[in-house]
Design a protein around this motif. Structure first.
Motif, PDB file in Angstrom:
ATOM      1  N   TYR A 247      59.135  87.272  39.047  1.00 57.09           N
ATOM      2  CA  TYR A 247      59.773  86.008  39.417  1.00 57.09           C
ATOM      3  C   TYR A 247      60.238  86.041  40.868  1.00 57.09           C
ATOM      4  O   TYR A 247      60.009  85.093  41.634  1.00 57.09           O
ATOM      5  CB  TYR A 247      60.953  85.733  38.485  1.00 57.09           C
ATOM      6  CG  TYR A 247      61.771  84.530  38.887  1.00 57.09           C
ATOM      7  CD1 TYR A 247      61.264  83.241  38.715  1.00 57.09           C
ATOM      8  CD2 TYR A 247      63.040  84.672  39.460  1.00 57.09           C
ATOM      9  CE1 TYR A 247      62.006  82.130  39.106  1.00 57.09           C
ATOM     10  CE2 TYR A 247      63.773  83.570  39.842  1.00 57.09           C
ATOM     11  CZ  TYR A 247      63.255  82.299  39.664  1.00 57.09           C
ATOM     12  OH  TYR A 247      63.976  81.203  40.060  1.00 57.09           O
ATOM     13  N   TYR A 248      60.866  87.132  41.247  1.00 53.93           N
ATOM     14  CA  TYR A 248      61.331  87.288  42.627  1.00 53.93           C
ATOM     15  C   TYR A 248      60.163  87.271  43.598  1.00 53.93           C
ATOM     16  O   TYR A 248      60.172  86.539  44.606  1.00 53.93           O
ATOM     17  CB  TYR A 248      62.112  88.595  42.745  1.00 53.93           C
ATOM     18  CG  TYR A 248      62.584  88.934  44.142  1.00 53.93           C
ATOM     19  CD1 TYR A 248      63.773  88.413  44.637  1.00 53.93           C
ATOM     20  CD2 TYR A 248      61.840  89.775  44.956  1.00 53.93           C
ATOM     21  CE1 TYR A 248      64.217  88.724  45.923  1.00 53.93           C
ATOM     22  CE2 TYR A 248      62.258  90.089  46.241  1.00 53.93           C
ATOM     23  CZ  TYR A 248      63.444  89.565  46.716  1.00 53.93           C
ATOM     24  OH  TYR A 248      63.868  89.868  47.991  1.00 53.93           O
ATOM     25  N   LYS A 321      69.941  87.470  52.996  1.00 55.62           N
ATOM     26  CA  LYS A 321      68.652  88.051  53.365  1.00 55.62           C
ATOM     27  C   LYS A 321      67.839  88.356  52.111  1.00 55.62           C
ATOM     28  O   LYS A 321      68.372  88.892  51.127  1.00 55.62           O
ATOM     29  CB  LYS A 321      68.845  89.354  54.157  1.00 55.62           C
ATOM     30  CG  LYS A 321      69.407  89.180  55.551  1.00 55.62           C
ATOM     31  CD  LYS A 321      69.440  90.535  56.266  1.00 55.62           C
ATOM     32  CE  LYS A 321      69.938  90.375  57.697  1.00 55.62           C
ATOM     33  NZ  LYS A 321      69.970  91.690  58.404  1.00 55.62           N
ATOM     34  N   ASN A 322      66.559  88.005  52.162  1.00 55.07           N
ATOM     35  CA  ASN A 322      65.622  88.372  51.080  1.00 55.07           C
ATOM     36  C   ASN A 322      66.195  88.041  49.706  1.00 55.07           C
ATOM     37  O   ASN A 322      66.087  88.838  48.771  1.00 55.07           O
ATOM     38  CB  ASN A 322      65.277  89.867  51.148  1.00 55.07           C
ATOM     39  CG  ASN A 322      64.713  90.267  52.493  1.00 55.07           C
ATOM     40  OD1 ASN A 322      63.842  89.596  53.033  1.00 55.07           O
ATOM     41  ND2 ASN A 322      65.221  91.351  53.040  1.00 55.07           N
ATOM     42  N   SER A 323      66.779  86.884  49.565  1.00 56.07           N
ATOM     43  CA  SER A 323      67.468  86.536  48.329  1.00 56.07           C
ATOM     44  C   SER A 323      67.076  85.154  47.839  1.00 56.07           C
ATOM     45  O   SER A 323      66.484  84.354  48.573  1.00 56.07           O
ATOM     46  CB  SER A 323      68.992  86.596  48.530  1.00 56.07           C
ATOM     47  OG  SER A 323      69.420  87.916  48.807  1.00 56.07           O
ATOM     48  N   ILE A 324      67.413  84.892  46.576  1.00 55.59           N
ATOM     49  CA  ILE A 324      67.154  83.606  45.933  1.00 55.59           C
ATOM     50  C   ILE A 324      68.484  83.078  45.412  1.00 55.59           C
ATOM     51  O   ILE A 324      69.153  83.746  44.615  1.00 55.59           O
ATOM     52  CB  ILE A 324      66.151  83.749  44.776  1.00 55.59           C
ATOM     53  CG1 ILE A 324      64.808  84.281  45.294  1.00 55.59           C
ATOM     54  CG2 ILE A 324      65.948  82.423  44.052  1.00 55.59           C
ATOM     55  CD1 ILE A 324      63.835  84.665  44.190  1.00 55.59           C
ATOM     56  N   LEU A 325      68.870  81.897  45.872  1.00 54.60           N
ATOM     57  CA  LEU A 325      70.093  81.244  45.401  1.00 54.60           C
ATOM     58  C   LEU A 325      69.682  80.029  44.576  1.00 54.60           C
ATOM     59  O   LEU A 325      69.098  79.082  45.109  1.00 54.60           O
ATOM     60  CB  LEU A 325      70.975  80.808  46.578  1.00 54.60           C
ATOM     61  CG  LEU A 325      71.932  81.860  47.170  1.00 54.60           C
ATOM     62  CD1 LEU A 325      71.184  83.091  47.653  1.00 54.60           C
ATOM     63  CD2 LEU A 325      72.748  81.244  48.312  1.00 54.60           C
ATOM     64  N   LEU A 326      69.963  80.076  43.287  1.00 52.13           N
ATOM     65  CA  LEU A 326      69.543  79.003  42.397  1.00 52.13           C
ATOM     66  C   LEU A 326      70.464  77.789  42.530  1.00 52.13           C
ATOM     67  O   LEU A 326      71.451  77.810  43.268  1.00 52.13           O
ATOM     68  CB  LEU A 326      69.502  79.521  40.952  1.00 52.13           C
ATOM     69  CG  LEU A 326      68.516  80.668  40.696  1.00 52.13           C
ATOM     70  CD1 LEU A 326      68.493  81.047  39.218  1.00 52.13           C
ATOM     71  CD2 LEU A 326      67.116  80.328  41.165  1.00 52.13           C
ATOM     72  N   ASN A 327      70.156  76.727  41.824  1.00 53.13           N
ATOM     73  CA  ASN A 327      70.821  75.440  41.998  1.00 53.13           C
ATOM     74  C   ASN A 327      72.344  75.537  41.857  1.00 53.13           C
ATOM     75  O   ASN A 327      72.858  76.173  40.936  1.00 53.13           O
ATOM     76  CB  ASN A 327      70.300  74.433  40.970  1.00 53.13           C
ATOM     77  CG  ASN A 327      68.811  74.181  41.113  1.00 53.13           C
ATOM     78  OD1 ASN A 327      68.311  74.015  42.219  1.00 53.13           O
ATOM     79  ND2 ASN A 327      68.105  74.159  39.999  1.00 53.13           N
ATOM     80  N   GLY A 328      73.043  74.871  42.776  1.00 55.94           N
ATOM     81  CA  GLY A 328      74.491  74.724  42.651  1.00 55.94           C
ATOM     82  C   GLY A 328      75.317  75.944  42.998  1.00 55.94           C
ATOM     83  O   GLY A 328      76.502  75.983  42.683  1.00 55.94           O
ATOM     84  N   VAL A 329      74.740  76.936  43.664  1.00 58.59           N
ATOM     85  CA  VAL A 329      75.500  78.136  44.038  1.00 58.59           C
ATOM     86  C   VAL A 329      76.453  77.812  45.192  1.00 58.59           C
ATOM     87  O   VAL A 329      76.121  77.035  46.095  1.00 58.59           O
ATOM     88  CB  VAL A 329      74.536  79.275  44.429  1.00 58.59           C
ATOM     89  CG1 VAL A 329      75.288  80.426  45.097  1.00 58.59           C
ATOM     90  CG2 VAL A 329      73.795  79.780  43.205  1.00 58.59           C
ATOM     91  N   TYR A 330      77.631  78.399  45.156  1.00 57.78           N
ATOM     92  CA  TYR A 330      78.639  78.217  46.209  1.00 57.78           C
ATOM     93  C   TYR A 330      79.012  79.598  46.753  1.00 57.78           C
ATOM     94  O   TYR A 330      79.496  80.457  46.011  1.00 57.78           O
ATOM     95  CB  TYR A 330      79.872  77.524  45.634  1.00 57.78           C
ATOM     96  CG  TYR A 330      80.926  77.128  46.646  1.00 57.78           C
ATOM     97  CD1 TYR A 330      81.081  75.798  47.027  1.00 57.78           C
ATOM     98  CD2 TYR A 330      81.767  78.082  47.214  1.00 57.78           C
ATOM     99  CE1 TYR A 330      82.056  75.432  47.960  1.00 57.78           C
ATOM    100  CE2 TYR A 330      82.734  77.725  48.138  1.00 57.78           C
ATOM    101  CZ  TYR A 330      82.877  76.399  48.504  1.00 57.78           C
ATOM    102  OH  TYR A 330      83.833  76.040  49.430  1.00 57.78           O
TER     103      TYR A 330
END
Length: 372
Positions: A247-248, A321-330
């Motif tokens: 997935y990543y 860096k090199n990251s995934i922030l899904l919906n609605g992250v604060y």
């Protein structure tokens, strides 16, 4: 069109770890604005298939919300349409779906009411674009009973988590193993099948009578030497997201210009449900390099080689860096993230750091953002 579509979207995978606690695999966010199931539905729609069924089960609320209107994939029509089939208790049956074949078996009445001669079966966790008309023509030319879409995988990919096939010189499948301990081939099944509708009904009914519930093990492998099962090799991009690592990596692939152009600038298009959100906002002092930033997001800090989904807030002096922030992250101020996947609607408190040192780290924090 001469076929109907069936999308198998009810499964779960322990390899997804905490990411599947909130949603089905087919509802996993992809490339900033999409869900995994969008790619299968878009390929069906672009192939002029006017009728499709989505079989849901595990953690299906998010997926059902995403599929609440079929107009996004051009299935909002008088003839045909998009049908959502969760498990259903009846006087004859009170089971959940016990496997992929059983899921189809419990909805055979819909299949019997269809008039199209062929069925295209695909899973909801594949990322690809396909013209199913070409596969159908291949299926007819070969006079095949079942056609399986396959792909040769590169050496660095662990293929033992897939179904592996071997084919003869005529592309007829002579060996099929599901998730073997040792790889006997680099050719994997993509989880996409073409079969004549009446034959599928016959095979599914027989499997149900014998208490067999899995489409791959109890139909493809069992009938390999009895039915004419052929492989159709695809050479375009394909990925399966049924593990955290895949997935990543699949999301990171969309940071490559050639992959991004293939999916989003070359015909046919990939469709998804559209939210009414403002464009992303880049405040003074922010820095963004080689990243996808989705609508509704507000960026104050530094973002590099990352995927930022919808409605994400990144505070002052943050580094992602090199990251995934899904919906609605604060993200509160002065947060450092590297090699991470942050679960949706999570609040990361100020002055914290998360680094995936031995692979991808899944970050789940549920603080109250209004006290920051």
């Amino acid at each position: 069109m001469r076929a109907v579509g069936i999308v198998l979207a009810g499964g779960n995978s322990y390899r997804m770890r905490e990411l599947s606690n909130k949603r089905a695999i087919a509802a996993m966010p992809i490339a900033g604005s999409y869900r995994s199931i969008d790619f299968a539905l878009s390929s069906l729609a672009n192939s002029h298939i006017q009728k499709a069924a989505v079989l849901t089960q595990y953690n299906s609320r998010s997926l059902n919300e995403h599929l609440s209107s079929s107009k996004w994939w051009d299935f909002g029509r008088k003839q045909g349409g998009l049908f959502i089939f969760p498990p259903m208790q009846t006087p004859e049956n009170s089971f959940w779906y016990r496997g992929t074949a059983d899921a189809i078996c419990q909805n055979l009445s819909w299949l019997k009411d269809c008039h199209e001669p062929y069925v295209i079966i695909c899973s909801g966790d594949g990322i690809y674009k396909l013209d199913f008309n070409k596969i159908l023509e291949y299926h007819i030319d070969k006079k095949a009973d079942i056609t399986v879409v396959v792909r040769d995988m590169p050496d660095e990919v662990d293929v033992t988590r897939f179904g592996l096939v071997k084919m003869d010189e005529d592309n007829r499948i002579v060996q099929f193993e599901e998730k073997p301990m040792a790889a006997m081939s680099r050719t994997v099944s993509c989880g996409i099948y073409v079969v004549r509708r009446r034959q599928l009904i016959e095979l599914i009914e027989k499997a149900g009578e014998e208490g067999r519930f899995d489409f791959v093990r109890d139909i493809l492998i069992r009938y390999r030497d009895v039915k004419k099962i052929y492989g159709y090799k695809m050479d375009s991009y394909w990925s399966n997201i049924a593990s955290v690592e895949s997935y990543y990596q699949t999301n990171m692939d969309f940071l490559k210009p050639e992959i991004r152009n293939y999916f989003f600038r070359e015909y046919p298009n990939v469709y998804t449900k559209v939210d009414d959100l403002p464009p992303a906002k880049y405040n003074p002092g922010c820095e963004v390099k080689n990243s996808l930033i989705s609508s509704g997001s507000i960026i104050n800090g530094k973002v590099e080689d990352s995927i930022i989904f919808k409605n994400v807030f990144i505070g002052e002096k943050c580094t992602v860096k090199n990251s995934i922030l899904l919906n609605g992250v604060y993200l509160g101020d002065n947060v450092y993230l590297e090699n991470c996947i942050v679960e949706s609607d999570n609040t990361i408190r100020p002055n914290t750091s998360h680094v995936g040192k031995n692979g991808v780290e899944i970050v789940i924090e549920t603080g109250d953002r209004y006290t920051l």
